[in-house]
Scaffold this motif. Structure first.
Motif, PDB file in Angstrom:
ATOM      1  N   ASN A  86      35.573  23.481 128.684  1.00 44.69           N
ATOM      2  CA  ASN A  86      34.867  23.758 127.442  1.00 44.69           C
ATOM      3  C   ASN A  86      33.959  22.599 127.060  1.00 44.69           C
ATOM      4  O   ASN A  86      33.975  21.538 127.680  1.00 44.69           O
ATOM      5  CB  ASN A  86      35.855  24.093 126.313  1.00 44.69           C
ATOM      6  CG  ASN A  86      36.868  22.987 126.081  1.00 44.69           C
ATOM      7  OD1 ASN A  86      36.565  21.802 126.262  1.00 44.69           O
ATOM      8  ND2 ASN A  86      38.064  23.347 125.663  1.00 44.69           N
ATOM      9  N   GLY A 126      31.107  40.394 126.280  1.00 51.27           N
ATOM     10  CA  GLY A 126      30.802  38.997 125.978  1.00 51.27           C
ATOM     11  C   GLY A 126      30.846  38.666 124.507  1.00 51.27           C
ATOM     12  O   GLY A 126      31.111  37.538 124.119  1.00 51.27           O
ATOM     13  N   VAL A 128      28.398  38.372 122.344  1.00 47.99           N
ATOM     14  CA  VAL A 128      27.422  37.309 122.093  1.00 47.99           C
ATOM     15  C   VAL A 128      26.340  37.836 121.155  1.00 47.99           C
ATOM     16  O   VAL A 128      25.754  38.894 121.417  1.00 47.99           O
ATOM     17  CB  VAL A 128      26.780  36.817 123.403  1.00 47.99           C
ATOM     18  CG1 VAL A 128      25.741  35.743 123.114  1.00 47.99           C
ATOM     19  CG2 VAL A 128      27.857  36.269 124.333  1.00 47.99           C
ATOM     20  N   LYS A 339      35.609  35.790 131.868  1.00 46.83           N
ATOM     21  CA  LYS A 339      36.711  35.917 130.898  1.00 46.83           C
ATOM     22  C   LYS A 339      37.430  34.588 130.720  1.00 46.83           C
ATOM     23  O   LYS A 339      37.790  34.201 129.602  1.00 46.83           O
ATOM     24  CB  LYS A 339      37.695  36.995 131.364  1.00 46.83           C
ATOM     25  CG  LYS A 339      37.167  38.414 131.273  1.00 46.83           C
ATOM     26  CD  LYS A 339      38.195  39.399 131.792  1.00 46.83           C
ATOM     27  CE  LYS A 339      37.632  40.826 131.796  1.00 46.83           C
ATOM     28  NZ  LYS A 339      38.602  41.794 132.370  1.00 46.83           N
ATOM     29  N   LYS A 342      35.179  32.308 128.704  1.00 47.09           N
ATOM     30  CA  LYS A 342      35.212  32.675 127.289  1.00 47.09           C
ATOM     31  C   LYS A 342      36.494  32.182 126.619  1.00 47.09           C
ATOM     32  O   LYS A 342      36.471  31.685 125.494  1.00 47.09           O
ATOM     33  CB  LYS A 342      35.144  34.200 127.151  1.00 47.09           C
ATOM     34  CG  LYS A 342      33.746  34.778 127.133  1.00 47.09           C
ATOM     35  CD  LYS A 342      33.801  36.282 127.016  1.00 47.09           C
ATOM     36  CE  LYS A 342      34.587  36.715 125.801  1.00 47.09           C
ATOM     37  NZ  LYS A 342      34.796  38.180 125.764  1.00 47.09           N
ATOM     38  N   ARG A 343      37.601  32.319 127.330  1.00 42.45           N
ATOM     39  CA  ARG A 343      38.892  31.945 126.756  1.00 42.45           C
ATOM     40  C   ARG A 343      38.983  30.444 126.493  1.00 42.45           C
ATOM     41  O   ARG A 343      39.421  30.021 125.421  1.00 42.45           O
ATOM     42  CB  ARG A 343      40.026  32.399 127.677  1.00 42.45           C
ATOM     43  CG  ARG A 343      41.410  32.162 127.094  1.00 42.45           C
ATOM     44  CD  ARG A 343      42.486  32.872 127.881  1.00 42.45           C
ATOM     45  NE  ARG A 343      42.619  32.352 129.234  1.00 42.45           N
ATOM     46  CZ  ARG A 343      42.292  33.030 130.329  1.00 42.45           C
ATOM     47  NH1 ARG A 343      41.792  34.241 130.226  1.00 42.45           N
ATOM     48  NH2 ARG A 343      42.445  32.507 131.527  1.00 42.45           N
ATOM     49  N   SER A 345      36.536  28.443 126.098  1.00 40.00           N
ATOM     50  CA  SER A 345      35.492  28.035 125.153  1.00 40.00           C
ATOM     51  C   SER A 345      35.735  28.595 123.753  1.00 40.00           C
ATOM     52  O   SER A 345      34.967  28.307 122.843  1.00 40.00           O
ATOM     53  CB  SER A 345      34.123  28.517 125.650  1.00 40.00           C
ATOM     54  OG  SER A 345      33.831  28.002 126.926  1.00 40.00           O
ATOM     55  N   GLY A 347      35.188  31.516 122.794  1.00 33.84           N
ATOM     56  CA  GLY A 347      34.048  32.353 122.473  1.00 33.84           C
ATOM     57  C   GLY A 347      32.756  31.558 122.403  1.00 33.84           C
ATOM     58  O   GLY A 347      32.756  30.380 122.050  1.00 33.84           O
ATOM     59  N   VAL A 348      31.650  32.206 122.763  1.00 36.21           N
ATOM     60  CA  VAL A 348      30.316  31.591 122.694  1.00 36.21           C
ATOM     61  C   VAL A 348      29.398  32.567 121.977  1.00 36.21           C
ATOM     62  O   VAL A 348      29.287  33.718 122.379  1.00 36.21           O
ATOM     63  CB  VAL A 348      29.761  31.271 124.102  1.00 36.21           C
ATOM     64  CG1 VAL A 348      28.410  30.576 123.986  1.00 36.21           C
ATOM     65  CG2 VAL A 348      30.722  30.407 124.889  1.00 36.21           C
ATOM     66  N   PHE A 354      25.391  30.702 126.487  1.00 41.16           N
ATOM     67  CA  PHE A 354      26.350  31.528 127.230  1.00 41.16           C
ATOM     68  C   PHE A 354      25.827  31.824 128.635  1.00 41.16           C
ATOM     69  O   PHE A 354      26.550  31.678 129.623  1.00 41.16           O
ATOM     70  CB  PHE A 354      26.581  32.817 126.445  1.00 41.16           C
ATOM     71  CG  PHE A 354      27.708  33.676 126.976  1.00 41.16           C
ATOM     72  CD1 PHE A 354      28.950  33.146 127.246  1.00 41.16           C
ATOM     73  CD2 PHE A 354      27.512  35.032 127.181  1.00 41.16           C
ATOM     74  CE1 PHE A 354      29.985  33.941 127.715  1.00 41.16           C
ATOM     75  CE2 PHE A 354      28.536  35.835 127.650  1.00 41.16           C
ATOM     76  CZ  PHE A 354      29.774  35.281 127.913  1.00 41.16           C
TER      77      PHE A 354
END
Length: 363
Positions: A86, A126, A128, A339, A342-343, A345, A347-348, A354
């Motif tokens: 991250n 995503g 986003v 995935k 994303k986990r 981070s 979420g972005v 992203f």
């Protein structure tokens, strides 16, 4: 640290001068040394132009103008995006702020004009910006992510495919996707020379979904104990009969005795497995046609959706059986990596960040 003096061109009049006006010390961040922050104290010269009277600082090849970090530190931060870490971890590793890491991430330029002869496309969740689902474009043979699109909607896909060089689009031989009609329509329009291949997983699971729906409907009329047994033993029905143990084979025979529809559905599933195991494409074509007739004659309502899906995509399913080296397998693998990204981070929300993170992490 200091550098050797050399003539510099004036930024105003472009006149060369070597006359030094004064010096100043500037702190510049460099790559951490043994996990310790490293700062360079650079003795900068300010030159005087005798032609126009302007004062200006000398330029350096190891630090960009207006920045207080070396270029190798910027590259060090950029290379950290190849790992699935991250932003906070990347900032700690480089001993800089998260804001600096985001600025480096935003400056990365990932070209999307890398299309080859094979394309695989899929959607992924995503979340986003304002879009819930994004689209990933992959080369399934070279196992490379070609691009990430901000949406799965047709407007976004049209905008992207129209931007690609037409000669390259004409050279695409295979286009792999799921049963999404939007993807298939895009392939027909922008890749007219490509063979459209439906990924095997997406039409195989139609058969298993129908089988499971038959089992669930049969269970509704059972006692609580028997219903629990069928649910917990559903793997016996879904597993191919040829690899079941002798004990499970006996259990399967008893389970199928309970319902005629369940027995028919299991028989249809086994016929489909034999079709997939057949090595000859010409035989598979015949078997697929016969299998569809068998499903339609069974009159099991749970298979209606399966019949519709197979009839609507019949030609593309045949292409999947013929061109076995083309699939969405690599694309699904990249989706799994997204995935994970994303986990870690949490979420972005910014699509540019992203997209750059995904392209770097999957490079």
């Amino acid at each position: 640290m200091t550098t050797d003096p050399k003539p510099h061109k004036c930024l105003r009049c472009n006149n060369a001068t070597a006359k030094v006006h004064d010096y100043r010390i500037q702190k510049i961040k460099d790559i951490p040394f043994q996990n310790k922050s490293c700062t360079l104290h650079l003795k900068k010269r300010r030159y005087h132009c005798p032609n126009c009277g302007k004062h200006f600082y000398e330029s350096y090849d190891f630090v960009s103008r207006y920045l207080h970090r070396t270029q190798r530190l910027t590259k060090f931060i950029a290379h950290s995006f190849y790992d699935s870490i991250n932003i906070k971890h990347a900032s700690v590793r480089a001993n800089v702020s998260t804001h600096t890491v985001y600025k480096v991430l935003g400056t990365l330029n990932n070209s999307s004009d890398r299309i080859g002869e094979d394309i695989s496309i899929d959607e992924f969740k995503g979340n986003v910006g304002t879009e819930k689902y994004q689209t990933i474009v992959v080369d399934p043979i070279k196992h490379k992510v070609l691009d990430i699109l901000y949406s799965r909607k047709s407007t976004c896909l049209v905008e992207y495919f129209k931007s690609l060089d037409k000669s390259k689009r004409m050279n695409v031989k295979y286009f792999s996707c799921d049963m999404n009609k939007t993807f298939i329509d895009m392939a027909k329009t922008y890749f007219p020379n490509a063979k459209i291949v439906i990924d095997r997983y997406h039409f195989i699971r139609q058969v298993y979904w129908a089988l499971e729906n038959v089992r669930k409907n049969v269970q509704k009329n059972m006692s609580k104990t028997l219903r629990r047994y069928y649910k917990r033993s559903r793997h016996i029905i879904t597993t191919r009969e040829s690899i079941l143990s002798e004990e499970n084979n006996g259990a399967l025979r008893l389970m199928l005795e309970y319902s005629e529809d369940l027995r028919k559905a299991h028989f249809i599933k086994e016929l489909f497995i034999k079709l997939l195991d057949e090595k000859s494409y010409s035989k598979q074509r015949v078997l697929l046609h016969e299998w569809l007739l068998e499903v339609e004659s069974s009159s099991i309502k749970e298979f209606n959706a399966t019949i519709t899906a197979f009839r609507n995509n019949y030609k593309y399913i045949l292409n999947s059986l013929k061109y076995r080296h083309i699939s969405n397998g690599p694309t699904e693998g990249f989706n799994n990596k997204i995935k994970v990204l994303k986990r870690i981070s949490y979420g972005v929300r910014n699509f540019k960040y992203f997209r750059n993170r995904i392209l770097m992490a999957t490079a």
